[in-house]
Design a protein around this motif. Structure first.
Motif, mmCIF file in Angstrom:
data_model
loop_
_atom_site.group_PDB
_atom_site.id
_atom_site.type_symbol
_atom_site.label_atom_id
_atom_site.label_comp_id
_atom_site.label_asym_id
_atom_site.label_seq_id
_atom_site.Cartn_x
_atom_site.Cartn_y
_atom_site.Cartn_z
ATOM 1 N N ILE A 1 31.425 40.121 49.496
ATOM 2 C CA ILE A 1 32.544 40.833 48.882
ATOM 3 C C ILE A 1 33.178 39.931 47.826
ATOM 4 C CG2 ILE A 1 34.829 41.834 49.278
ATOM 5 C CD1 ILE A 1 33.927 42.656 52.031
ATOM 6 N N SER A 2 33.360 40.457 46.635
ATOM 7 C CA SER A 2 33.941 39.663 45.550
ATOM 8 C C SER A 2 35.416 39.375 45.824
ATOM 9 C CB SER A 2 33.806 40.408 44.222
ATOM 10 O OG SER A 2 34.522 39.740 43.193
ATOM 11 N N PRO A 3 35.864 38.139 45.590
ATOM 12 C CA PRO A 3 37.283 37.815 45.789
ATOM 13 C C PRO A 3 38.151 38.211 44.592
ATOM 14 C CG PRO A 3 36.099 35.851 45.128
ATOM 15 C CD PRO A 3 35.067 36.936 45.242
ATOM 16 N N LEU A 4 37.544 38.714 43.508
ATOM 17 C CA LEU A 4 38.301 39.021 42.302
ATOM 18 C C LEU A 4 39.196 40.237 42.489
ATOM 19 C CD1 LEU A 4 35.746 38.492 39.396
ATOM 20 C CD2 LEU A 4 37.754 37.105 39.930
ATOM 21 N N CYS A 5 40.323 40.213 41.811
ATOM 22 C CA CYS A 5 41.250 41.342 41.808
ATOM 23 C C CYS A 5 40.604 42.505 41.054
ATOM 24 C CB CYS A 5 42.562 40.936 41.143
ATOM 25 S SG CYS A 5 43.736 42.289 40.908
ATOM 26 N N GLN A 6 40.568 43.674 41.668
ATOM 27 C CA GLN A 6 39.935 44.835 41.035
ATOM 28 C C GLN A 6 40.841 45.505 40.012
ATOM 29 O OE1 GLN A 6 37.746 47.607 43.482
ATOM 30 N NE2 GLN A 6 37.466 46.100 45.097
ATOM 31 N N ARG A 7 42.099 45.108 39.967
ATOM 32 C CA ARG A 7 42.989 45.683 38.956
ATOM 33 C C ARG A 7 42.853 44.964 37.619
ATOM 34 N NH1 ARG A 7 48.855 45.610 41.123
ATOM 35 N NH2 ARG A 7 48.084 43.882 42.404
ATOM 36 N N CYS A 8 42.807 43.631 37.656
ATOM 37 C CA CYS A 8 42.774 42.874 36.395
ATOM 38 C C CYS A 8 41.456 42.163 36.168
ATOM 39 C CB CYS A 8 43.923 41.864 36.353
ATOM 40 S SG CYS A 8 43.778 40.515 37.560
ATOM 41 N N GLY A 9 40.722 41.807 37.236
ATOM 42 C CA GLY A 9 39.459 41.101 37.106
ATOM 43 C C GLY A 9 39.587 39.703 36.539
ATOM 44 N N GLN A 10 40.802 39.132 36.562
ATOM 45 C CA GLN A 10 41.046 37.833 35.939
ATOM 46 C C GLN A 10 41.118 36.689 36.946
ATOM 47 O OE1 GLN A 10 44.622 38.256 33.630
ATOM 48 N NE2 GLN A 10 43.811 39.944 32.409
ATOM 49 N N GLU A 11 41.670 36.958 38.133
ATOM 50 C CA GLU A 11 41.860 35.920 39.138
ATOM 51 C C GLU A 11 41.443 36.454 40.501
ATOM 52 O OE1 GLU A 11 42.820 32.866 38.699
ATOM 53 O OE2 GLU A 11 43.545 32.894 36.637
ATOM 54 N N ASN A 12 41.229 35.538 41.450
ATOM 55 C CA ASN A 12 40.996 35.952 42.824
ATOM 56 C C ASN A 12 42.248 36.642 43.362
ATOM 57 O OD1 ASN A 12 38.518 34.808 42.629
ATOM 58 N ND2 ASN A 12 38.849 33.209 44.154
ATOM 59 N N GLU A 13 42.015 37.685 44.152
ATOM 60 C CA GLU A 13 43.137 38.457 44.673
ATOM 61 C C GLU A 13 43.590 37.881 46.015
ATOM 62 O OE1 GLU A 13 44.187 43.167 45.315
ATOM 63 O OE2 GLU A 13 42.525 42.281 46.439
ATOM 64 N N TYR A 14 44.516 36.948 45.991
ATOM 65 C CA TYR A 14 45.217 36.499 47.190
ATOM 66 C C TYR A 14 46.589 37.153 47.168
ATOM 67 C CZ TYR A 14 47.017 33.177 43.754
ATOM 68 O OH TYR A 14 47.582 32.618 42.633
ATOM 69 N N GLU A 15 47.427 36.903 48.190
ATOM 70 C CA GLU A 15 48.661 37.668 48.345
ATOM 71 C C GLU A 15 49.604 37.530 47.151
ATOM 72 O OE1 GLU A 15 47.309 35.808 50.672
ATOM 73 O OE2 GLU A 15 47.148 36.965 52.548
ATOM 74 N N ALA A 16 49.856 36.300 46.728
ATOM 75 C CA ALA A 16 50.819 36.097 45.645
ATOM 76 C C ALA A 16 50.321 36.729 44.343
ATOM 77 C CB ALA A 16 51.092 34.609 45.446
ATOM 78 N N HIS A 17 49.010 36.665 44.102
ATOM 79 C CA HIS A 17 48.480 37.308 42.896
ATOM 80 C C HIS A 17 48.641 38.820 42.985
ATOM 81 C CE1 HIS A 17 45.827 38.131 39.476
ATOM 82 N NE2 HIS A 17 45.348 39.123 40.224
ATOM 83 N N CYS A 18 48.312 39.386 44.135
ATOM 84 C CA CYS A 18 48.376 40.830 44.311
ATOM 85 C C CYS A 18 49.779 41.366 44.065
ATOM 86 C CB CYS A 18 47.910 41.197 45.724
ATOM 87 S SG CYS A 18 48.026 42.960 46.114
ATOM 88 N N PHE A 19 50.794 40.675 44.578
ATOM 89 C CA PHE A 19 52.150 41.218 44.553
ATOM 90 C C PHE A 19 53.024 40.678 43.415
ATOM 91 C CE2 PHE A 19 50.854 41.728 49.019
ATOM 92 C CZ PHE A 19 51.030 43.092 49.136
ATOM 93 N N PHE A 20 52.643 39.549 42.811
ATOM 94 C CA PHE A 20 53.522 38.958 41.800
ATOM 95 C C PHE A 20 52.831 38.649 40.469
ATOM 96 C CE2 PHE A 20 55.459 37.368 45.862
ATOM 97 C CZ PHE A 20 56.556 38.227 45.837
ATOM 98 N N PHE A 21 51.597 38.130 40.504
ATOM 99 C CA PHE A 21 50.999 37.575 39.301
ATOM 100 C C PHE A 21 50.048 38.509 38.568
ATOM 101 C CE2 PHE A 21 51.618 33.561 41.925
ATOM 102 C CZ PHE A 21 52.855 33.308 41.358
ATOM 103 N N CYS A 22 49.505 39.519 39.237
ATOM 104 C CA CYS A 22 48.639 40.472 38.555
ATOM 105 C C CYS A 22 49.454 41.179 37.467
ATOM 106 C CB CYS A 22 48.096 41.498 39.549
ATOM 107 S SG CYS A 22 46.935 42.677 38.806
ATOM 108 N N PRO A 23 48.903 41.354 36.273
ATOM 109 C CA PRO A 23 49.672 41.974 35.183
ATOM 110 C C PRO A 23 50.315 43.304 35.560
ATOM 111 C CG PRO A 23 47.639 41.048 34.326
ATOM 112 C CD PRO A 23 47.569 40.898 35.812
ATOM 113 N N GLY A 24 49.619 44.123 36.356
ATOM 114 C CA GLY A 24 50.202 45.387 36.785
ATOM 115 C C GLY A 24 51.430 45.190 37.644
ATOM 116 N N SER A 25 51.377 44.236 38.560
ATOM 117 C CA SER A 25 52.532 43.942 39.410
ATOM 118 C C SER A 25 53.687 43.368 38.594
ATOM 119 C CB SER A 25 52.124 42.957 40.517
ATOM 120 O OG SER A 25 51.118 43.509 41.348
ATOM 121 N N ARG A 26 53.365 42.528 37.620
ATOM 122 C CA ARG A 26 54.412 41.978 36.756
ATOM 123 C C ARG A 26 55.177 43.099 36.048
ATOM 124 N NH1 ARG A 26 54.133 36.461 35.458
ATOM 125 N NH2 ARG A 26 52.237 35.391 36.132
#
Length: 262
Positions: free
Chosen positions: A108-133
């Motif tokens: 399973i790919s660890p990449l975020c499926q929304r942005c495809g830029q970074e691995n999707e861990y909790e802080a990225h999912c809720f704070f750092f992903c461009p959509g969440s920002r």
């Protein structure tokens, strides 16, 4: 870079990044998996069992001991139970986020499926992903995502410690709606819509305000001189009228309260 900072801290991540060299285009060697606990580089069930036994003997404590945080969350009577359960799962690393799934199933790919830029861990999912920002930017809570720690427990504790009850509601409901929006992208292949999420959070907050106002109205009506309505009778009348016509039912109840017979 976010993943390196989360795992090693800013200083070590900078050193690691400086030592990373771009791939040599003339080298066509293929990557291969190596079990570094074995002299041959090959994994065996026997060696895996031995390593698990060593970890058990060392009794390594989990870094996600959230007992204190759960006691605080569980005491928030103003947050609905399903959202409190979600917050506990988020802080304990139990959400099926891509990075968590990748640790268990490497295919399973660890990449975020929304942005495809970074691995999707909790802080990225809720704070750092461009959509969440974008959600935090257009929301009512003045939250600067670039200041958030990379550890979700630290970020959650740091933020909620600065908020009052309404702020904690807004923060918790935004996290919940972000998770629902993310799941629509991953599971239903829908477009991530920050405006829809903001609207849903505002509906949560309006519902809380309406419920608070209704509770105040109930207390005032129970004290009207000339009417003796018990709290139990009042609750039954409210439920019956509310189910039929919503706010109109409440208006009807206020008008007909004097005609309610025992």
């Amino acid at each position: 870079m976010e993943e390196l900072q989360r795992l090693f801290g800013m200083e070590k991540a900078t050193i690691i990044q400086a030592q990373i060299k771009p791939p040599d285009p003339t080298n066509d060697a293929q990557d291969r998996l190596i079990w570094h606990k074995s002299r041959t580089g090959k994994y065996s069930v026997k060696e895996g069992y031995r390593q698990l036994s060593l970890l058990e003997q060392q009794r390594i404590p989990t870094p996600r001991n959230i007992g204190v945080q759960w006691e605080v969350i569980n005491g928030w009577k103003f947050i609905v139970p399903k959202v409190k359960l979600f917050l506990w799962r988020m802080l304990s690393g139990a959400l099926p986020i891509a990075n968590n799934l990748h640790r268990r199933i490497t295919t399973i790919s660890p990449l975020c499926q929304r942005c495809g830029q970074e691995n999707e861990y909790e802080a990225h999912c809720f704070f750092f992903c461009p959509g969440s920002r974008r959600v935090w930017f257009q929301g009512q809570l003045d939250l600067r995502t670039h200041d958030q720690p990379l550890d979700i427990i630290q970020a959650f504790t740091q933020t909620t410690s600065l908020l009052d009850e309404d702020g904690i509601k807004l923060f918790s409901y935004t996290l919940w709606e972000l998770w629902k929006g993310r799941n629509e992208v991953v599971m239903q292949h829908k477009r991530f819509d920050p405006t829809k999420i903001t609207r849903a959070v505002n509906n949560w907050m309006r519902g809380d305000v309406l419920e608070r106002q209704q509770n105040q109205d109930h207390q005032q009506l129970l004290k009207i001189p000339g009417y003796e309505v018990s709290k139990e009778d009042w609750q039954l009348v409210v439920d019956a009228s509310w189910q039929q016509s919503g706010e109109a039912g409440m208006a009807y109840l206020l008008y007909e309260l004097g005609n309610v017979s025992e």
